[in-house]
Design an enzyme around this catalytic site. Sequence first.
Site, PDB file in Angstrom:
ATOM      1  CG  HIS A 219      -2.226  -0.765   0.833  1.00  0.00           C
ATOM      2  ND1 HIS A 219      -2.823  -1.672   1.640  1.00  0.00           N
ATOM      3  CD2 HIS A 219      -2.961  -0.729  -0.302  1.00  0.00           C
ATOM      4  CE1 HIS A 219      -3.889  -2.158   1.043  1.00  0.00           C
ATOM      5  NE2 HIS A 219      -3.993  -1.609  -0.146  1.00  0.00           N
TER       6      HIS A 219
ATOM      7  NE  ARG B 277      -6.801 -10.083 -14.492  1.00  0.00           N
ATOM      8  CZ  ARG B 277      -6.105  -9.230 -15.266  1.00  0.00           C
ATOM      9  NH1 ARG B 277      -6.070  -7.954 -14.966  1.00  0.00           N
ATOM     10  NH2 ARG B 277      -5.437  -9.683 -16.319  1.00  0.00           N
TER      11      ARG B 277
ATOM     12  NE  ARG C 223     -11.360 -12.851 -15.411  1.00  0.00           N
ATOM     13  CZ  ARG C 223     -10.051 -12.896 -15.635  1.00  0.00           C
ATOM     14  NH1 ARG C 223      -9.597 -12.976 -16.863  1.00  0.00           N
ATOM     15  NH2 ARG C 223      -9.202 -12.838 -14.641  1.00  0.00           N
TER      16      ARG C 223
ATOM     17  CD  GLU D 175      -9.133 -16.115 -20.408  1.00  0.00           C
ATOM     18  OE1 GLU D 175      -8.465 -15.579 -19.533  1.00  0.00           O
ATOM     19  OE2 GLU D 175     -10.175 -16.769 -20.178  1.00  0.00           O
TER      20      GLU D 175
ATOM     21  CG  ASN E 213      -2.312 -11.655 -19.863  1.00  0.00           C
ATOM     22  OD1 ASN E 213      -1.786 -10.957 -20.715  1.00  0.00           O
ATOM     23  ND2 ASN E 213      -2.967 -11.156 -18.837  1.00  0.00           N
ATOM     24  CG  ASP E 214      -4.897 -17.517 -19.363  1.00  0.00           C
ATOM     25  OD1 ASP E 214      -3.942 -18.188 -18.930  1.00  0.00           O
ATOM     26  OD2 ASP E 214      -5.715 -16.943 -18.631  1.00  0.00           O
TER      27      ASP E 214
ATOM     28  NE  ARG F 252      -0.931 -15.744 -17.048  1.00  0.00           N
ATOM     29  CZ  ARG F 252      -2.123 -15.150 -16.992  1.00  0.00           C
ATOM     30  NH1 ARG F 252      -3.180 -15.697 -17.578  1.00  0.00           N
ATOM     31  NH2 ARG F 252      -2.295 -14.017 -16.384  1.00  0.00           N
TER      32      ARG F 252
ATOM     33  CB  CYS G 186      -9.190  -7.311 -21.367  1.00  0.00           C
ATOM     34  SG  CYS G 186      -9.577  -9.058 -21.216  1.00  0.00           S
TER      35      CYS G 186
HETATM   36  C1  PEP Z   1      -5.683 -12.938 -19.960  1.00  0.00           C
HETATM   37  O1  PEP Z   1      -5.574 -14.165 -19.874  1.00  0.00           O
HETATM   38  O2  PEP Z   1      -5.127 -12.247 -20.850  1.00  0.00           O
HETATM   39  C2  PEP Z   1      -6.511 -12.210 -18.979  1.00  0.00           C
HETATM   40  C3  PEP Z   1      -6.850 -10.935 -19.153  1.00  0.00           C
HETATM   41  O3  PEP Z   1      -6.877 -12.882 -17.854  1.00  0.00           O
HETATM   42  P1  PEP Z   1      -5.877 -13.164 -16.612  1.00  0.00           P
HETATM   43  O4  PEP Z   1      -4.590 -12.463 -16.889  1.00  0.00           O
HETATM   44  O5  PEP Z   1      -6.564 -12.678 -15.396  1.00  0.00           O
HETATM   45  O6  PEP Z   1      -5.762 -14.652 -16.666  1.00  0.00           O
HETATM   46 MG    MG Z   2      -6.765 -15.220 -18.462  1.00  0.00          MG
END
Ligand code: PEP
Ligand code: MG
Length: 549
Positions: free
Chosen positions: A187, A294, A330, A429, A452-453, A463, A500
């Site tokens: 924080h 999230r 989500r 994803e 990301n996924d 990852r 996203c």
């Molecule tokens: C992603 O997978 O790109 C995503 C936005 O979800 P998270 O990073 O929370 O898995």
């Molecule tokens: Mg994801």
Amino acid sequence: MHIYQGKSVLEGVAIGPLRLMHSQKPTITDAKGEGAEKEEAKFRAAQQKAVSILQKLYESALSSVGKSDAEIFAMHIDMTEDLDLEDAVIDRIKQGANAAYAVKEAGNEIAKTFAQMEDEYMQARSVDVLDVCNRLCNCILGIEEESVRLSTPCILAASDLTPAQIMQLDKSLVLGFVTARGSNNSHTAILARTLSLPSVVNTQTEIPEKFDGCLCVIDGFTGKVYINPDEATLQQYKQKQTELLAEREMLASLKNAESVTKDGKKTAILANVGRSLECDVAIESGAEGVGLFRSEFLYLESTDYPTEEAQFAEYSAAVQKMQGRPIVIRTMDIGADKQAKYFQLPPEENPALGYRSVRICFDRPQILKTQLRAIYRASAFGNLSVMIPMITSLQEVRFVKALAEEVKKELSQEGVAFRADMPIGIMIETPAAALIADELAKEVDFFSVGTNDLTQYTLAIDRQNQALEKFYDPRHKALLRLIRFAADAIHAQGKWIGICGELARDLTLTEFFLKIGIDELSVSAPYILPLRKRVQSIDTRSVLLETWL
Ligand code: PEP
Ligand code: MG
């Protein structure tokens, strides 16, 4: 010249004299207390005193840094009165411990649990627990909290700084800070970002006393701290500071501007958030809405399944903060690297390829149903949509839609307000979702690519595995082709698609995303304005897709 290396908290440059700050921890022994009754009374009185100190800090933070950051102190009040902490302290007192020792031991134990959690944000909460318990101990022992009196502008160096210490500083005189400990999720770090203080934490070595008063430069880009910089280094950073100031002023002017290219193509730029508190920051940062909320943070912060009421409170607060702007919640993405103990998920060989998100809800539909009830109820308060993660098949989408129908029916029968036509979207994803996007688009209202996924599953790279970092390439052609393929299929059905994942903020790909017609980009708040500036600089007529594919 002496150089220290730490972790950057906020990109930027600070130049000024160094001021060393010492904090003394009270000595707490396990000496026998004065009996359970008296020690418990001391603890209760300390709780009251700590709450009143925090209340004052909350009010002062409210006027100086705004509601969003002031909530840190509201959270510390909750932690001070937390029943789990209280029980742990009273148990120890009953076993003969003195009140301060009981608080210290109970605090250490709870802090350890947080520190062992997977999620970095949750790990950083262990520092909050220690801070709260330290204040309680001070109150028990009658020690006044130290505050630093500053008379001239300076860079502050300390072993660590608590949010309370930062709040008590004269902010107009602090140029930045350096701490030997701490994480950039603490924080203290969050406050430093709000106050726009270029800072570095976790240098690991304490800055020695002899440097008190010496000239110091903080490079918030690299996490380097220079003490007594040579003339060339100093000039280089002075120049950089001037350039940054000009850049910041230019970006601030884009806060309410449209995200539109030179040839008139519009793309919405929204924010990714993890809790309702962050919605204020999103708006202040120029977000046109929230593209990804999230919701799993709510689950990760709880010690048991969050109730419908707790979820409704959080979601409706978020929706209302957005004041009519769109917001996408989500549904919970628990599993893989986001584990909540009370889910009691079985150990897996390959968690990333395993029991996660909607897959868990197939076996335990009540979890999703409770969440959907809270989301639908919150939909009555603004422009809300719901999005389902980790989709690979039509069957999964239909399962969620059937649950949504059940929920709507129940809420109608109960006479509860909700928006019956709240849009339902899914995340792309997995390569499977991208490749059947045409079929999925007949079932849902919108899509958002979780790069990301999608990178992890397209390139077969965990990852979380640092050893594979060099192979984790989200700009890989395979990925860009999948995104384009999905975008074409989705647009052909008249639906919209956003991005996203972290790739949305890669300014070298903005041209590509706009050319293939991506309808929105959702990024963390600090990236919104640089992204808007990038969008405004593009003319999609001159972008050649072949360069990327
Ligand atoms: C992603 O997978 O790109 C995503 C936005 O979800 P998270 O990073 O929370 O898995
Ligand atoms: Mg994801």
